[in-house]
Every structure is written in structure tokens, then in C-alpha cells.
Design an enzyme around this catalytic site. Sequence first.
Site, PDB file in Angstrom:
ATOM      1  N   THR A  63      -2.915   2.981  -7.388  1.00  0.00           N
ATOM      2  CA  THR A  63      -4.118   3.458  -7.817  1.00  0.00           C
ATOM      3  C   THR A  63      -3.856   5.166  -8.707  1.00  0.00           C
ATOM      4  O   THR A  63      -4.172   5.388  -9.524  1.00  0.00           O
ATOM      5  CB  THR A  63      -4.926   3.817  -6.735  1.00  0.00           C
ATOM      6  OG1 THR A  63      -5.367   2.545  -6.135  1.00  0.00           O
ATOM      7  CG2 THR A  63      -6.128   4.547  -7.095  1.00  0.00           C
ATOM      8  N   SER A  73      10.675 -19.313   3.828  1.00  0.00           N
ATOM      9  CA  SER A  73      11.893 -18.742   3.813  1.00  0.00           C
ATOM     10  C   SER A  73      12.699 -18.440   5.059  1.00  0.00           C
ATOM     11  O   SER A  73      13.780 -17.929   5.220  1.00  0.00           O
ATOM     12  CB  SER A  73      11.552 -17.446   3.041  1.00  0.00           C
ATOM     13  OG  SER A  73      10.832 -16.712   3.527  1.00  0.00           O
ATOM     14  N   PRO A  85       0.940  -1.157   0.044  1.00  0.00           N
ATOM     15  CA  PRO A  85       0.094  -0.007   0.016  1.00  0.00           C
ATOM     16  C   PRO A  85       0.939   1.197  -0.044  1.00  0.00           C
ATOM     17  O   PRO A  85       2.061   1.411   0.771  1.00  0.00           O
ATOM     18  CB  PRO A  85      -0.811  -0.070   1.208  1.00  0.00           C
ATOM     19  CG  PRO A  85      -0.855  -1.634   1.670  1.00  0.00           C
ATOM     20  CD  PRO A  85       0.545  -2.034   1.255  1.00  0.00           C
ATOM     21  N   LYS A 109      12.241  -7.897   0.302  1.00  0.00           N
ATOM     22  CA  LYS A 109      12.944  -8.010   1.596  1.00  0.00           C
ATOM     23  C   LYS A 109      14.123  -7.129   1.760  1.00  0.00           C
ATOM     24  O   LYS A 109      14.508  -6.770   2.902  1.00  0.00           O
ATOM     25  CB  LYS A 109      13.309  -9.439   1.602  1.00  0.00           C
ATOM     26  CG  LYS A 109      11.974 -10.572   1.687  1.00  0.00           C
ATOM     27  CD  LYS A 109      12.438 -11.897   1.603  1.00  0.00           C
ATOM     28  CE  LYS A 109      11.178 -12.856   1.746  1.00  0.00           C
ATOM     29  NZ  LYS A 109      11.723 -14.127   1.544  1.00  0.00           N
TER      30      LYS A 109
END
Length: 751
Positions: A356, A658, A351, A701
Site C-alpha cells: 500500500t 508440496s 502483509p 519459502k
Amino acid sequence: MQNIPVIILKQLIILPNQEIKLEISNIISQKTVVESTLKYNSKILVIAPIDAFEEDPGVEDLPRVGVIAQIKSRIATNKGMQIKLRGIKRVAVNKYYNAEDSILFSEVMYIDLPNIIKEEESALIKKLKKVLKKYIDSSNYLSNDVLSLINNADLNKVTDIIASFLPFDINKKLSYMQEINPIKRAKNLIGDMNEEIKIQELDEELDNKVNESFSEDQRKFILREKIKVINAELGEENLQNEEIKRFKELLEKLKIPVKVKEKIAREIKKLEFMNEASPEFSVIRNYLDYILNLPWNKCTKESSNFNMVLKVLNESHYGLEEIKTRIAEYVAIKNINKNVSCPIICLVGPPGVGKTSIAMSIANALNRKFYKISVGGLNDATELIGSRKTYLASAPGKIIQGINKVGSNNPVILIDEVDKMVKDYKGDPASVLLEILDPIQNKTFTDNYLEEPFDLSNVLFILTANYLNDIPYALLDRVEIINLNSYTLFEKKDIARKYLLPKICREHIIVEKERFSDELLYFIINNYTYESGVRELNRVLTSLVRKMAINNIKTINQEKVIKLLGTPKYENEKINEANIGVANTLAYTPNGGDVTCCEVISYSGTGKVTCTGNLGQIMQESIEVIISIVKNKYKYNFSKTDLHFHYLSADIKKDGPSAGLASIICLLSLMEKKKIANDIAFTGELSLNGNILKIGGLKEKLIGAYNRGIKTVYIPKSNQEDLKELPEVVKNSIEINLVSNIDDLYTKLFK
């Protein structure tokens, strides 16, 4: 003034002294109810949009009068939540605003009722009861129980109780809710009830007139005779003919396939010979009105200058080079081949990274209309493909609704949160979406309501998702994935400098954005935001500039930032202290890359293993694998020892393999009684032989590791190719070690 959470009810009005039961499936509405129960004594403001048919109402579409209601009960259900509300009192709404978790709040004040002369109040109550009794006698809708409810009540309560029981439409109910003066409500009720009584009497009179000319040969024309009498009384005999004429003119102008034209012509012919009183009449009329006004041939002229398209996108967004280049390529290729298919792009990222807003900018750059559809939590396929026109409350699907609303057949349609669609007994929206997106199938896309094919091949579809692994596989196979990754500290600073601050300063009439030094921006980002994107940063900067404008502050520094924004929220969000049995692991969450800590302790026992920290099945199995490796390779015996593994950040579910590498390192650290430095992190899946296997989400990551101050990481050697996509600033700031087997890492860290 009082602040109170808001719930919006469409097609439903609650009045004071009225009780209603609701089924709530919307996530935000459920959060609002919980917030009201916990913090606002179960009080909530209930409103309805001014336009009941507006799908996504804005603040300007919300009324300035609402009803405060008491939440009498709240029960969790399979579909969400069932609540019981009782209306208490009308209030005036000063303003609406959004708080955390997208909950809508309002600032309200109680309304003082006008003074009423006692004699006038008594006369109006008496008149209301008399008219209500007459209305009940002429109607099958109400019983005499309503009369008992208004005994010994004042005029304000009487009018609200009567209005809540009468079968008015939504607009009429809304007018009664918004009318503050009980005298005006009483007079309106008397008028409306008298009008309904007259209509009932007229209907009975018409029945008698029709029955006089009734015979065996005329039975099938009964409804037609009745409507003729009505039209004669109203002087509107030609309204139906005029509407049919209008439909024929619209059909004549349309350039659509012959078969579709013939189908519409048949529907018009059917309407022409149908009685207006027939229930099917309104169904066919609404259908014709919709299908004839669709933009079958209307489109906007698309920009053909790919350099100009790039310029517009660069002016609105920082970075995001891959999506910008892809759109420019599409424009360039279309200049060569006009028939090239529109790309189907899926933007994947946490987010706040601009998914958008870049879609809106793409529509602007291409000179196309823009429409957004949110499918998060969507489980009913008919919302996308529509329902049959013969069904109750039938309507086209969201795609056709969007095209009709923008009035163009080549818009940019953003389908938001495709990774949060739900598949259940109501259908599989992802499967329907395949037909909508597939360029081979969507040329003849058939909405259930239209029943005729509509060409969607000119539509540019852009999808968004937070997490790649949650996108339905069949859908994943049809789209171009473009990753919008987390921003680094330096990128956030540049975005704030070049995009956020200029806009915020213009809005608040503060021109001197240069007062924000780079060091000050770094301080704000590090201490007041904790996100992958810049949404929270935008809110923080807006709040800061607003407070500067109000307090007439000309210069700004760290001390003034703390004074205006309060104590830093995230100054302690640092990696954990080094300790025996503790190691950092890299996580890929829906909110971007992050660093979390795994830890293990041991105590006397029988070999039992406990795992906590919101772990999924795969993670549990990964822990079993690492224990077997340690027993096999390093000959540790846990038969008289219990182990407890715990993974911090329990608010995030962990269900990937992981973390296996970090888990075995923290266990070896405990066994070897040796600390692992707190600026080292690990990621990798382990096989039973100790091989370190390839993992996903490496770029996110490592950006997360960089943002959290990690200096050294150990990753699978098979992920070496993924490092090419890593920003240079991350490569230069972190020592990245490639490992292929746990033995190599064991030797390096513990020998």
C-alpha cells in the site's frame, strides 16, 4: 477512565434506553463484538461519524461523546452476525486508538449530569407529555404506547425515549445523542415537535386550498398547484429556475461527447417541466449535480522525469526494485509515446512488505492523486459498478466515487486485497473488475448510476494481494504480477536504520538514532517481531522510542530494551528438536514463507491412518500417495499398524502437495528409526513413482527458511531456474540440494 471497544454505525444512532437490532457483515465489527463479549462484560461504545457520508472516517471524524451499550444477544447468521444492543449511558471519549486485529478502542469517562431543580424538571416533563400527546394526535407515525414508556421516568430518561421514537434525520439524532444536558434536550424536543405539528397543520391547510380550485380538468396538475402554494408562502418561487440555470451553465462548459451532452440536456429539460414535489425531482437533481461535477476533463500534470520518479521512490522505500523500475519504464515510454496505456500492476506479497505504501509513493512520484478501495470480503458487484439512479439509495460505484472525490480523471487507484473478493448470489465482483481494468473496455466504462460512458484509460490501477493462488484466474490474466517478497534479517535491519528510525525519531524529537547499534536492531527483530514485512517492527520501534522519550533515556542496550518492552515475545520461536519421525517442511502462507514441522507416530492397529493439523483435501491425498510409495518401494507393511500424521502450526490451513516430500521423510525416519537433523527442511510434490515434482512459492519459502535458521534444504530439481531470483545472502547461507527422485534422497539420508 475506562477502556472499551468501539463499533461505528453509519446512518444509525442509538440513545440511552433504546434497543436496536443490527446485522453485522464487516469482519472487524464482528471481531469487536466478540472482544466485547469475552473481555468487557458485553459492553461496547457505539458511535456515529460526525459526517455520516464519509466512506472511510478517520479518528478526527469521530465524535467526543458516545453511548455505552449492552450486547443483549448475539446470533451467527449466513451474512455474519445479528446482535441486539441496548443503550445504557452517555460517556465522554478522551481518545481513540487501534489495538491488535485492527479493533478500534476508546478511553472514556462517565459524564456527571448537571443538577436540576425538581420543580423545573416536573414542569418540563409535564410540558413534554402535553406536546407529545398533541404530536401523536396529528401524526400517523407514533402511537399512544410511547406515553406509557415515559411514566414515572426522570427528565434524562424521558428525553432520550422521546428522541429515539421521533422520525428525525441522522444529523438531528446525532445532536440529541451528543447533548449532555437533559434540560436543553427537553427544550429542543418541545421546539422540534411544535415545528413538526405546525408543518402538519400547514400541509392540511394547503390541501384545503388546492382542493378549492380542484376540477376534473386539473387533476394531473394537483402536485404542481400544491407546490405553487408552498413557494408562495415561502417566497421561493424562483429557486427551481435558478438551479436549472446553474445546470445549463455547467453543461455549457463541459467538453464531453455529443451523445452524453444531449442525454444530460434532456434530463435538464425534464427537470425544468417537473414539479418539485415529485419524488423523481430529487432523483434527477442529484443525478445532474453528480454527473455535471465529475472531472471529465480535469487531470493533474504527470511527472515526465523518470530519474526524479526513481529518486522519490528510493527515498521512501527500501528495495522493491522491480516495481520501481516498472514505473520508471512507464514514464520513459510515455515521453516517447503520449498514448501509451497505463500498466495494470498487481503487487503480491505478505502483509507489511510495503504494497500500500509503495502505491501511495508512486502517486506522489508521478504527481497524481491517490485513492484507495478495499475489496476484501466484497461480494456485491454493484459496489464497483454502481446502482441504477431509480433505485432506492442509489449511488455510483466505488471507482466513480473515488474519481469524483479526488477531482481528477488520472489518479492512482489502489484496489486492495483482490485475493479476498467473494463470489455469491449477489454477483461476481472479479468479473466487473475486468471491465474496469481492461484498457480496451475501460475507455467506455459505464457506471450504472451515470448511464453514460466515462473514460478510465488515464487511471493507473494498482492491485494488491497476499496470496497469488487466491487471485481470480480471469483477473490474473489481465495484470502484471510483481512479487514483493519477505524481507531477510539484514534487509529488516537496513529498513529500520534508513527509513523507520529516522521518521520515528523525528516524530518523538529524538535525533540520536545512531544510538541503535546493528546488534541491538538484530536483537529487537529476532526477539520482538515475527513477520515477513516490517509493520510489526515499526510498531515495536515506535513503542521503544516513545518509552525512551517519556523516561528521558539517553543510551539504550539489550537490558534496557527488555525493561521497556517486556520479556521477548519470540525468543523461543525456534525450529523443533530433532527426533525420530519428525521432519521440517517449507510452507508458503498468506503471511510469507515459513517453516513448519510434520511428525508421525505408529502403534498397533489395523492399518488406519489419522491426519491432523488443519489439512485440506489435497494434503490428505498427498499423505495417501506417500504411504503407497513406502509400501511399494521399501516393502513396509502397515496392515497391523496405525499411523498418525500431525502438522504443527494448526492456525494455518495446509492444502498443497508440496509437503509430500517432508511427509515421506518423516515416515521413513520412523520406519528406519533414524533422526533427521532439525536444521534440514524439505519441499516438493511426489508422484506415485517417487518423482519429486516442481512446486510454487520457492523464493518465499527459502527466505522463510533462512529467517528460521535452516541450514540445508532439499528442493525439486525442476525448480532450479527459480533460484536465480533468490537473494545472494540466502544462497550463501543455505545449502540447497536439488533432487528428482525419492530414491536418491533415501540413499543419502538413510543408507
